[in-house]
Write a protein that holds these residues in place. Structure first.
Motif, short mmCIF file in Angstrom:
data_model
loop_
_atom_site.label_atom_id
_atom_site.label_comp_id
_atom_site.label_asym_id
_atom_site.label_seq_id
_atom_site.Cartn_x
_atom_site.Cartn_y
_atom_site.Cartn_z
N HIS A 171 43.88 16.81 26.11
CA HIS A 171 42.58 16.31 25.66
C HIS A 171 41.76 17.42 25.00
CE1 HIS A 171 38.29 15.17 26.17
NE2 HIS A 171 38.74 13.97 25.85
N ALA A 172 41.80 18.61 25.57
CA ALA A 172 41.08 19.74 24.99
C ALA A 172 41.63 20.08 23.61
CB ALA A 172 41.16 20.95 25.92
N LYS A 173 42.95 20.01 23.44
CA LYS A 173 43.56 20.27 22.14
C LYS A 173 43.10 19.26 21.10
CE LYS A 173 46.47 23.77 22.92
NZ LYS A 173 46.48 25.02 22.12
N VAL A 175 40.30 17.44 21.13
CA VAL A 175 38.89 17.65 20.82
C VAL A 175 38.72 18.82 19.85
CG1 VAL A 175 36.66 18.35 21.77
CG2 VAL A 175 38.05 16.63 22.96
N GLU A 176 39.45 19.91 20.11
CA GLU A 176 39.39 21.07 19.23
C GLU A 176 39.85 20.72 17.82
OE1 GLU A 176 41.33 25.59 18.91
OE2 GLU A 176 41.82 24.27 20.61
N TRP A 177 40.93 19.96 17.73
CA TRP A 177 41.48 19.59 16.42
C TRP A 177 40.51 18.68 15.67
CZ3 TRP A 177 42.98 15.15 13.82
CH2 TRP A 177 43.82 15.32 12.71
N ASN A 179 37.24 18.31 16.08
CA ASN A 179 36.00 19.00 15.73
C ASN A 179 36.16 19.95 14.55
OD1 ASN A 179 34.56 17.68 17.72
ND2 ASN A 179 34.81 19.30 19.23
N SER A 180 37.39 20.37 14.29
CA SER A 180 37.65 21.27 13.16
C SER A 180 37.83 20.51 11.85
CB SER A 180 38.89 22.12 13.44
OG SER A 180 40.06 21.31 13.48
N TRP A 182 36.10 19.04 9.32
CA TRP A 182 34.71 19.01 8.86
C TRP A 182 34.35 17.72 8.12
CZ3 TRP A 182 34.33 24.66 6.58
CH2 TRP A 182 34.39 25.55 7.66
N LYS A 189 35.27 10.99 15.01
CA LYS A 189 35.14 12.03 16.02
C LYS A 189 34.76 11.48 17.39
CE LYS A 189 34.29 15.93 12.97
NZ LYS A 189 33.52 17.16 12.74
#
Length: 405
Positions: A171-173, A175-177, A179-180, A182, A189
């Motif tokens: 899940h963290a991966k 979210v990071e992807w 959010n990047s 743009w 999102k």
């Protein structure tokens, strides 16, 4: 057996028809593991993993080599076998498969899709296509389908690369992807509101081969000449060609090919590399609580449509190296595949699917390395705003330059 001896009907979910009474589940020996804690349903040819402490569901716990009950926290150690995954001769295996299909033409597997009755709640669960492990939509009991895994008309699963990335890390991966990205729409999102996020084992074939290739071509060697007169005098590089031929040998190990359709093939391929050396002999214990699929295209099809192309590319690189010189031309190639072997592996993937403006977008996470690959929509509003901002900045710069002259 009299009516008094039959067990009472199982409780039914709302709006589902009453299934016929079922015999009590029986425990059968599992050929893939010793003392497998699975519970086998003979009538449905399925298995589940009930917790021996509280009766809830056991899940394979990524990275911890155990089956875990999320209800009471009980951990059940794996009894799955360990060791190297064996490979089989491709030609021989496909010949035997064709013979089994012919022998079972009138009595074998009728369809890949199938409905089974959940032994926990009595609800009807559908297995579509090559799906072999799913969850009951009414009580979330993980159910594995045995008949497709063991059908003589199907190639067996040889190995599995177990999940190492748990749900929180995956899940963290994601979210990071996200959010990047743009220029992704704001709605995309907030995928949690309308997207699906699940763990699934996808089917792959991995191939080993030794090849012998005879070739014919040309070797090019560069040389320079001075041409022209006066101001037009200059040096040109030209190529002198020599006919050549030869033989090269190549050894291939673990050339991997995805075997499922309906996915973004390019992005699935980009999840590589996979640590195939960590794969274990197949056991359904690794699949407990996760979705799973077997192949949609068999080992011969994936070799011809994918793996062979990878090998051919490497063979041509070897030929060019053998020809030498400054340039090479390859005119004829004849390759013999010796010791061509394969294995079917299940590899772990976290999959997010979001439908945005009527289109599905898939994002994949390698369940071992954490590599993220996927596609996302573009926000027309954000792109237009960025273009307008860029125009304004350029206009301001031009104005400043003009005023300072």
């Amino acid at each position: 057996m009299t009516d008094e001896q039959l067990p009472p009907p199982l409780p039914q979910p709302v709006n589902l028809p009453q299934p016929p009474p079922l015999p009590q589940p029986a425990r059968l020996p599992d050929p893939g593991a010793l003392q497998d804690p699975a519970q086998f349903q003979v009538s449905e040819e399925t298995r589940t993993y009930p917790c021996p402490q509280c009766g809830a569901n056991l899940f394979y716990d990524p990275g911890h080599n155990q089956l875990l009950c999320r209800a009471c926290g009980h951990g059940e150690p794996l009894t799955a076998p360990h060791g190297a995954v064996g490979k089989r001769d491709l030609q021989q295996a496909m010949h035997q498969l064709a013979q089994r299909i012919a022998a079972n033409e009138h009595g074998g597997l009728k369809s890949l899709s199938r409905e089974v009755v959940c032994q926990n709640c009595g609800g009807t669960t559908s297995f579509e296509g090559t799906l072999t492990a799913t969850k009951c939509p009414y009580c979330a009991t993980p159910i594995q389908r045995n008949d497709l895994q063991q059908a003589p008309e199907r190639l067996p699963i040889d190995g599995v690369l177990p999940f190492q990335l748990d749900q929180d890390a995956a899940h963290a991966k994601i979210v990071e992807w996200i959010n990047s990205r743009w220029f992704a729409p704001r709605e995309f999102k907030t995928y949690r509101e309308f997207g699906s996020f699940t763990s699934i084992y996808l089917s792959y074939f991995t191939y080993d081969a030794q090849t012998v290739t005879d070739y014919a071509g040309q070797r090019g060697e560069h040389y320079t000449v001075v041409v022209g007169d006066g101001d037009n005098r200059h040096t040109e590089t030209r190529t002198r060609w020599w006919p050549t031929s030869g033989r090269v040998n190549n050894t291939f190990h673990d050339v991997i090919e995805p075997a499922n359709t309906g996915l973004d093939h390019k992005k699935v391929v980009e999840l590589e590399p996979w640590p195939i050396q960590a794969a274990q002999p197949y056991s359904p214990q690794y699949v407990a609580g996760h979705l799973s699929r077997t192949y949609d295209e068999d080992a011969q099809q994936r070799f011809e449509r994918g793996a062979r192309g990878q090998m051919d590319e490497q063979i041509r690189t070897t030929i060019r190296r053998d020809i030498g010189g400054d340039e090479q031309q390859i005119h004829q190639v004849r390759t013999s595949f010796n010791a061509l072997t394969f294995a079917q592996l299940l590899l772990p993937v976290w999959l997010m699917t979001v439908t945005f403006e009527g289109r599905p977008f898939q994002v994949f996470i390698n369940g071992v390395t954490g590599e993220v690959q996927g596609r996302r929509p573009w926000s027309k509003v954000k792109i237009a705003a960025a273009v307008i901002a860029a125009i304004i900045i350029v206009a301001i710069v031009l104005l400043v330059v003009r005023l300072t002259r």
